[in-house]
Design an enzyme around this catalytic site. Structure first.
Site, mmCIF file in Angstrom:
data_model
loop_
_atom_site.group_PDB
_atom_site.id
_atom_site.type_symbol
_atom_site.label_atom_id
_atom_site.label_comp_id
_atom_site.label_asym_id
_atom_site.label_seq_id
_atom_site.Cartn_x
_atom_site.Cartn_y
_atom_site.Cartn_z
ATOM 1 N N ARG A 85 60.950 -4.387 71.806
ATOM 2 C CA ARG A 85 60.718 -3.475 70.689
ATOM 3 C C ARG A 85 61.730 -2.334 70.619
ATOM 4 O O ARG A 85 62.254 -2.016 69.555
ATOM 5 C CB ARG A 85 59.315 -2.852 70.785
ATOM 6 C CG ARG A 85 58.234 -3.750 70.282
ATOM 7 C CD ARG A 85 56.947 -3.499 71.034
ATOM 8 N NE ARG A 85 57.074 -4.080 72.362
ATOM 9 C CZ ARG A 85 56.745 -5.335 72.653
ATOM 10 N NH1 ARG A 85 56.209 -6.083 71.748
ATOM 11 N NH2 ARG A 85 56.922 -5.825 73.864
ATOM 12 N N LYS A 114 81.706 -6.601 88.297
ATOM 13 C CA LYS A 114 82.885 -6.509 89.175
ATOM 14 C C LYS A 114 82.838 -5.259 90.041
ATOM 15 O O LYS A 114 83.818 -4.902 90.675
ATOM 16 C CB LYS A 114 84.161 -6.450 88.323
ATOM 17 C CG LYS A 114 84.382 -7.618 87.406
ATOM 18 C CD LYS A 114 85.746 -7.439 86.726
ATOM 19 C CE LYS A 114 85.845 -8.194 85.430
ATOM 20 N NZ LYS A 114 86.953 -7.685 84.600
HETATM 21 C C1 NCD Z 1 57.369 0.479 77.453
HETATM 22 C C2 NCD Z 1 58.485 0.768 78.423
HETATM 23 O O1 NCD Z 1 59.468 0.043 78.492
HETATM 24 O O2 NCD Z 1 58.365 1.781 79.097
HETATM 25 N N1 NCD Z 1 57.720 -0.453 76.492
HETATM 26 C C3 NCD Z 1 58.271 0.020 75.331
HETATM 27 O O3 NCD Z 1 59.340 0.601 75.319
HETATM 28 N N2 NCD Z 1 57.526 -0.142 74.221
HETATM 29 C C4 NCD Z 1 56.087 0.168 78.097
HETATM 30 C C5 NCD Z 1 56.007 -0.924 79.102
HETATM 31 O O4 NCD Z 1 56.979 -1.593 79.419
HETATM 32 O O5 NCD Z 1 54.897 -1.109 79.587
#
Ligand code: NCD
Length: 356
Positions: A85, A114
């Site tokens: 996302r 590298k």
């Molecule tokens: C979150 C993250 O990467 O911190 N995801 C996101 O960016 N929507 C939450 C998660 O990974 O649980």
């Protein structure tokens, strides 16, 4: 005050709010690195801008107008941690404003393989691009790189798209935007009870959103988790300093009726110090199930930064209070607003009607 006006050793030891003063100049975001750099004024402003963009984007003419804002700029999406996302919404946000996009997602295909340091990699990107959006496992790297670039001949903006377990400021912006929209007709975010559930110890989205909620009067935060995964003292100190009331509990079902918003999170087992240690924690009672809809307030919202595992049962998805898909789309709009602000095309966007 900019990052070129302070030595790194002085900057890194500042408190989060103090750091924020070096990242925003008036209403203009120079780098988006930590949640605490955004105050109520910026949150209201970015929300308003995102809503304007959302409306403009509804027509072909409006989309053409948005696309014409930044075709002369290029963005590098540097994501060395998994992402669906955040990556795609930044990609789409850049497309909406007409920016050209480059990306590195796998260090096996870059010179890091590298042995190049991440610092040298990011510095190289700045030779070719006008904005770097970065997600890394390393706490503080985005801040360090913003400082390095600010003191180089290519001082370009950096957006932190998630750094270690520590910060995820743009997720917090989209979460706040979702809350603003959800509570629009019922007095806004002030005075609301927000319940956080799941892995509060290692979830960076929770840390950043809790930080932003300190901007609202009379909010109450409920931290609901098994003891081993409870929120850290560092966040509680931040809330104490801001006079925000909170409660820590391991009761989930019993507390649902109090919440205006419930923010579910998954277990962050990629951070386990010993493989399999999260699996030993009993999280079964921290799942939102269809039967819980009966006790959830009529105007409450159920949120999740996603990805989910089993914390929210899929038979809840149809309920209008389940807003996680809308929350995700809000990410595209607020990130578009943020980039528009960084490149100072926000005024032109807010004046859109006047031009046609
Ligand atoms: C979150 C993250 O990467 O911190 N995801 C996101 O960016 N929507 C939450 C998660 O990974 O649980």
């Amino acid at each position: 005050m900019g990052l070129n006006e302070i030595a790194w050793d002085d900057y890194k030891d500042l408190g989060l709010y103090e750091k924020g003063k070096f990242l925003i100049d008036g209403n203009h975001v120079e780098h988006a690195l930590i949640a605490q750099q955004f105050g109520r004024k910026e949150l209201d402003y970015l929300g308003e801008l995102a809503t304007k963009i959302r409306f403009i984007a509804k027509t072909r003419e409006g989309m053409d107008f948005l696309n014409s804002q930044l075709p002369h700029k290029r963005a590098m999406l540097y994501f060395t941690q998994p992402s669906t996302r955040t990556f795609l919404s930044f990609f789409a946000a850049c497309q909406i404003l007409g920016l050209r996009i480059g990306n590195v997602r796998d260090t096996a295909t870059s010179s890091e393989f590298k042995g190049e340091t991440q610092e040298d990699s990011v510095r190289s990107f700045s030779s070719y691009y006008d904005l770097i959006v970065m997600r890394t496992k390393k706490k503080g790297l985005a801040e360090r790189m913003a400082w390095v670039l600010a003191n180089s001949e290519r001082p370009i903006p950096i957006i932190n798209a998630g750094s270690g377990q520590d910060q995820h400021p743009t997720q917090a912006l989209l979460d706040i935007y979702t809350l603003q929209r959800s509570f629009e007709g019922i007095g806004g975010i002030d005075g609301k009870t927000v319940m956080f559930v799941g892995d509060l110890a290692r979830g960076r989205t929770v840390r950043s959103l809790a930080g932003l909620l300190t901007n609202y009067a009379g909010v109450k935060l409920l931290f609901v988790a098994p003891e081993q995964l409870q929120i850290s003292d560092e966040i509680l100190k931040l809330l104490d300093d801001a006079d925000v009331s909170y409660e820590i509990t391991s009761e989930f079902e019993e507390r649902i009726p109090e919440a205006n918003a419930i923010y579910m999170t998954r277990i962050q087992d990629e951070w386990d110090a010993h493989k399999g240690e999260s699996a030993k924690v009993d999280t079964t009672k921290f799942c939102f199930k269809a039967e819980h809809l009966d006790v959830l307030k009529k105007d409450a919202v159920l949120m999740h930064p996603l990805p989910r595992r089993n914390e929210i049962s899929t038979d809840v998805d149809h309920d209008p209070r389940a807003v996680y898909w809308r929350q995700m789309r809000n990410g595209m709009w607020i990130r578009t607003a943020l980039i528009a602000n960084i490149f100072a095309v926000d005024k032109s966007i807010l004046n859109y009607e006047n031009q046609s």
